[in-house]
Scaffold this motif. Structure first.
Motif, mmCIF file in Angstrom:
data_model
loop_
_atom_site.group_PDB
_atom_site.id
_atom_site.type_symbol
_atom_site.label_atom_id
_atom_site.label_comp_id
_atom_site.label_asym_id
_atom_site.label_seq_id
_atom_site.Cartn_x
_atom_site.Cartn_y
_atom_site.Cartn_z
ATOM 1 N N TRP A 30 -3.209 6.153 -2.974
ATOM 2 C CA TRP A 30 -4.017 5.126 -2.307
ATOM 3 C C TRP A 30 -5.327 5.696 -1.757
ATOM 4 N N VAL A 35 1.780 2.992 -3.324
ATOM 5 C CA VAL A 35 0.768 3.656 -4.145
ATOM 6 C C VAL A 35 0.529 5.066 -3.615
ATOM 7 N N VAL A 70 0.842 -1.204 0.000
ATOM 8 C CA VAL A 70 0.000 0.000 0.000
ATOM 9 C C VAL A 70 0.870 1.244 0.000
ATOM 10 N N LEU A 128 -7.339 -2.265 -5.614
ATOM 11 C CA LEU A 128 -7.568 -2.226 -4.170
ATOM 12 C C LEU A 128 -7.515 -3.607 -3.522
ATOM 13 N N ARG A 165 -3.929 -5.783 -2.864
ATOM 14 C CA ARG A 165 -3.077 -5.124 -1.878
ATOM 15 C C ARG A 165 -3.679 -5.217 -0.486
ATOM 16 N N PRO A 171 -10.406 -0.742 2.296
ATOM 17 C CA PRO A 171 -10.119 -0.135 0.994
ATOM 18 C C PRO A 171 -11.304 0.593 0.383
#
Length: 482
Positions: free
Chosen positions: A42, A39, A36, A258, A261, A375
């Motif tokens: 995110w 990214v 995560v 999403l 991860r 997420p």
């Protein structure tokens, strides 16, 4: 299942369980945090996922009809199931029509929710789980305890013993000299399952997503068993919750970033399988989709609780929850454990139905870690508090509980200045009496008040009851505030 407090006490006494859970959840948390962190956008992805899900739920009826039409155009038979019984009956009827006595399964959460394995057994059909963790649970005559890793409560030594003891009765036996090395355990499961894949004429799947515009179902997994189930059998039946819809392929792109991860701590899933109906000379010759409600409409009608239907079953909330890490999934009494289970089960079943379900909204410290990990930004603490109020409302009427009596007495006292003044003077007198005679009357002094059997003693079991003040604020103010 007993209510959560009783089940949790039993789980807390199992030190091996706690060690297994702490090791497994800690490992998954670390992997997730690493990928995560790669990214930069995110949080934007989380917002996008939540928005797509909310917009879809607002027009769910339209998207369901679009999905049905697209599936039928590709040769799939669509069934609608209002509850677990209807869904099980549909799958059992298809199995009976094709004269099969066994099926292989993948992505089993929805089918576990409805008790499909047990229902098929009543019709003489054996259902074989093909996910490794699900296989461990099935061979061990156990219950799943995690959304992503159903056998998370087992260590590899326990798994070896299950394989050595149970595999032979279910098919190909475990190899001689099987050790608890992960590669050997996986190899034993592969050999055991390969026979079933090649023999089975019917498969039952779930789905991670259903793309409405094209009538495409999507399964993401890590072991390849899904690919085998979806392509080898002649008949494929997919049981899909109505909340799994995404309108377009572009929407699916967000969730395929999403989900891996958040669930396995991977950048992408090793296997992403999509299928849409019947294709000549390739894959199943007959496909069915069972669109399952089973309480989802009830959850959709709850303005606060409907956000639980955003859930993409990643299990991130379980892996960060301090309550789940110490009690495990069995204490929740459902295929959906942890924070998401604590809200999803009462939403699907309704509150006031049984004690076990009503206990779940209280199975949380409300620390908020689940919301930060989710997420699709499900505000689980908000829904928990909302459901707690529903549980209380569902049990109103009849003989009032001590807590309710105490609250009504407090409301009556605090709503009138004169009554409040009398109560304050009484508390002052109580303070002086306890100060003067406390050591004689209550060993331990005023703090011993908390150990008296007061009404609502569940509160004072874990908290001190404060000693009453010598003087009220209003009395002090009238004296000039000195």
């Amino acid at each position: 299942m007993p209510a959560f407090p009783a089940a949790a006490r039993e789980a807390l006494a199992d030190t091996q369980l706690r060690r297994n859970l702490a090791h497994a959840t800690g490992t998954i948390r670390a992997k997730r945090a690493a990928v995560v962190g790669e990214v930069a956008e995110w949080e934007e992805l989380r917002l996008a996922g939540a928005a797509i899900k909310d917009n879809t739920l607002r027009r769910l009826d339209e998207h369901l009809l679009t999905l049905e039409a697209a599936l039928q155009a590709r040769g799939t038979t669509v069934h609608w199931a209002r509850d677990a019984r209807e869904a099980c009956d549909i799958v059992a009827r298809i199995a009976r029509d094709h004269r099969v006595d066994e099926v292989v399964k993948v992505k089993s959460m929805a089918t576990q929710e409805i008790g499909l394995n047990e229902a098929l057994a009543e019709h003489g059909v054996t259902a074989w789980e093909t996910d490794l963790a699900e296989l461990i649970v099935q061979l061990g005559d156990d219950l799943p305890s995690h959304i992503l890793v159903p056998a998370i409560h087992r260590n590899r030594a326990e798994i070896r013993e299950i394989f050595r003891r149970e595999m032979a009765a279910a098919g190909r036996p475990a190899p001689d000299g099987l050790t608890d090395e992960p590669a050997e355990l996986a190899g034993a499961a592969r050999l055991h399952l390969r026979e079933k894949f090649l023999r089975a004429k019917m498969a039952v799947s779930g789905a991670n997503f259903a793309v409405a515009e094209s009538g495409t179902l999507v399964v993401v997994e890590s072991e390849g068993n899904g690919r085998m189930c979806l392509t080898l059998p002649e008949v494929l039946v997919s049981v899909v919750g109505i909340e799994k819809i995404v309108p377009t392929w572009a929407d699916l792109d967000v969730f395929l970033q999403l989900l891996p991860r958040s669930s396995t701590g991977e950048r992408m899933n090793p296997y992403t399988s999509t299928w849409a109906g019947v294709v000549p000379d390739d894959g199943p010759r007959e496909t069915h989709v069972v669109l399952l409600d089973n309480g989802r409409s009830r959850a959709l009608a709850d303005e606060v609780g409907r956000q639980a239907l955003r859930c993409i079953r990643c299990s991130a909330c379980l892996n960060v929850c301090p309550v789940y890490e110490r009690t495990g999934g069995h204490a929740y009494g459902s295929v959906y454990p942890g924070p998401i289970g604590a809200i999803l089960n009462p939403l699907l079943k309704g509150v006031g139905v049984d004690e076990q379900t009503d206990s779940l909204p209280y199975a949380s410290s409300l620390c908020g870690a689940c919301f930060e990990a989710c997420p699709v930004r499900i505000d689980i603490p908000e829904v928990l508090v909302h459901l707690r109020s529903q549980v209380v409302d569902a049990h109103r009427g009849g003989t009032p509980k001590p807590e309710a009596v105490a609250m009504k007495a407090a409301a009556w006292t605090l709503s009138d200045a004169r009554r409040l003044g009398v109560a304050e003077r009484g508390l002052g007198a109580a303070n002086r009496a306890l100060t003067r005679f406390g050591r004689r009357l209550l060993p331990g002094g005023r703090r011993a008040l908390s150990r008296l059997p007061w009404p609502g003693s569940l509160w004072t079991d874990t908290r001190d009851l404060p000693a009453p003040p010598r003087e009220s604020f209003r009395s002090w103010w009238r004296r000039g505030g000195r």
